[in-house]
Scaffold this active site. Structure first.
Site, PDB file in Angstrom:
ATOM      1  CE  LYS A 169      -3.499  -2.840   0.787  1.00 58.26           C
ATOM      2  NZ  LYS A 169      -4.628  -3.172  -0.035  1.00 58.26           N
TER       3      LYS A 169
HETATM    4  C1  LIG Z   1      -5.483  -4.262   0.659  1.00 56.54           C
HETATM    5  C2  LIG Z   1      -6.948  -4.220   0.634  1.00 56.54           C
HETATM    6  C3  LIG Z   1      -7.726  -4.552   1.767  1.00 56.54           C
HETATM    7  C4  LIG Z   1      -7.159  -4.991   3.092  1.00 56.54           C
HETATM    8  O1  LIG Z   1      -6.139  -5.859   3.057  1.00 56.54           O
HETATM    9  P1  LIG Z   1      -5.330  -6.421   4.310  1.00 56.54           P
HETATM   10  O2  LIG Z   1      -4.325  -7.294   3.689  1.00 56.54           O
HETATM   11  O3  LIG Z   1      -6.307  -7.161   5.171  1.00 56.54           O
HETATM   12  O4  LIG Z   1      -4.752  -5.271   5.059  1.00 56.54           O
HETATM   13  C5  LIG Z   1      -9.101  -4.424   1.659  1.00 56.54           C
HETATM   14  N1  LIG Z   1      -9.692  -4.017   0.536  1.00 56.54           N
HETATM   15  C6  LIG Z   1      -8.984  -3.691  -0.571  1.00 56.54           C
HETATM   16  C7  LIG Z   1      -9.720  -3.212  -1.782  1.00 56.54           C
HETATM   17  C8  LIG Z   1      -7.593  -3.807  -0.561  1.00 56.54           C
HETATM   18  O5  LIG Z   1      -6.892  -3.509  -1.677  1.00 56.54           O
END
Ligand SMILES: *Cc1c(COP(=O)(O)O)cnc(C)c1O
Length: 377
Positions: free
Chosen positions: A181
């Site tokens: 992210k």
């Molecule tokens: C990354 C992401 C999440 C959450 O991911 P985690 O790996 O649980 O932190 C949720 N929704 C979307 C659209 C994502 O890209």
């Protein structure tokens, strides 16, 4: 992989901050948690922020705190990360998949009303790849049908919709801090909301359902351990301090890809700007034009891998996954999602990606695509 799909950007200062927490005796529920939550609150403009250990757990707690349960339906996109539908299923509610807009790959507001039934309780709006969804249309539909709106801003920290940061425009919003992210805590997530009652419930559910009072062991509902450690929060605080620089760098990478690939007729590039919105670049995802198919896409992924370059297949539609395909409920008809997903190709995208690497990725990709034209496949 010589050039990976993503890679975290960790500075010496980040490492020092993490080491600093390890020299204290407060590794969880300490001052760094509060400081991280306050920093997010200041950045996105949300009065209430509850940090947790993943974006998925943040989504789950939103569903739970809004009272969504068995028999309820929640409208979600299928062209997204599977956690979006899973969080709904954790509470035994049903995800109802709606197709996306061809250009932005976000929920198509014109298709939402046909999916609303007497059981619909909420819409989860995902800001796909960091490009804000059409929030004003979606909020309008939600108001008309008395539905909650949960913004999944896990891919969009710092993105703006008509001058306001995404995440705070619905009933609750979520962010995620996995290493791919915009900013990372290793693992982590956060719920943001304007609603103090939602915040109280989420805070309680995060920590075993404990009431926020002197008596540590008073439990009024079934909660979880979704806490995030102060070690992770210290990293998040440092990363958030640099977010403007990070977002600028990511935007310049997107522009560089756009400039180099603009003249390739077999590639459909993501829009660099959308009126009224500020994109926070999460990934750079191109789509193959009509002349090429999913077979070519998968061949390109393999050929590029042989050259040490990772490409991603973002996203495999959720409604086609075995656990959703065989489930109860109406069969989803999502032609745009299925078509676009089969042609989507995510290129390497991270802060420290070098300009020469961008050039190399583009040259290799274009060379392979042109070889298809010569009948090499
Ligand atoms: C990354 C992401 C999440 C959450 O991911 P985690 O790996 O649980 O932190 C949720 N929704 C979307 C659209 C994502 O890209």
């Amino acid at each position: 992989m010589r050039i990976p799909l993503s890679s975290p950007d960790i500075s010496e200062q980040d490492i020092e901050a993490v080491a600093g927490v390890l020299r204290t005796s407060t590794l969880s529920l300490g001052p760094k948690l509060l400081e991280f939550e306050r920093a997010i609150s200041g950045y996105v403009g949300a009065p209430e922020v509850i940090a947790v250990h993943s974006g998925t757990s943040a989504l789950h707690l939103c569903i739970r705190a809004l009272g969504i349960s068995e028999g309820d339906e929640v409208i979600v996109p299928s062209f997204t990360f599977i956690a979006v539908a899973n969080a709904v299923r954790y509470e035994r509610a049903m995800p109802v998949f709606v197709d996306v807009d061809r250009q932005t790959l976000n929920l198509d507001p014109s298709l939402i009303e046909a999916a609303i039934t007497s059981r619909t309780r909420a819409i989860i709006v995902v800001h796909t790849f960091g490009c804000p969804a059409d929030l004003s249309s979606i909020l309008h539909i939600a108001r008309r049908h008395s539905l909650y709106v949960i913004e999944d801003a896990c891919e969009a920290m710092g993105a703006e919709y008509e001058g306001r940061k995404v995440g705070i425009l619905g009933d609750a919003g979520v962010f995620a801090f996995y290493p791919n992210k915009q900013i990372t805590t290793g693992e982590g997530g956060a719920v943001v909301t304007n609603n103090p009652e939602v915040a109280i419930r989420v805070r309680k559910l995060r920590n075993q359902g404990r009431d926020d009072c002197e008596d540590w062991f008073q439990h009024s509902e079934l909660g979880y351990n979704y806490r995030i450690s102060d070690i992770n929060c210290a990293l998040g605080i440092e990363q958030l301090k640099r977010i403007e620089t990070i977002l600028d760098r990511r935007e310049s990478i997107a522009k560089r890809y756009d400039r180099i690939l603009a003249c390739e007729p077999d590639l459909i590039l993501p829009p660099l700007t959308v009126p009224g919105r500020k994109i926070s670049w999460f990934a750079y995802v191109v789509r193959l034009g009509d002349r090429l198919s999913q077979v070519h896409r998968d061949w390109l992924v393999n050929e590029m891998r042989l050259r040490g370059i990772a490409l991603g297949r973002y996203f495999a539609p959720i409604h086609l996954q075995p656990i959703y395909r065989s489930g109860p409920g109406k069969k989803s008809v999502l032609p745009v999602t299925e078509c676009q997903a089969s042609r989507a190709l995510a290129l390497p995208f991270f802060n420290r990606l070098k300009d020469e690497e961008i050039k190399e990725v583009c040259e290799e990709l274009v060379r392979l695509i042109r070889s298809v034209k010569l009948g090499a496949l």
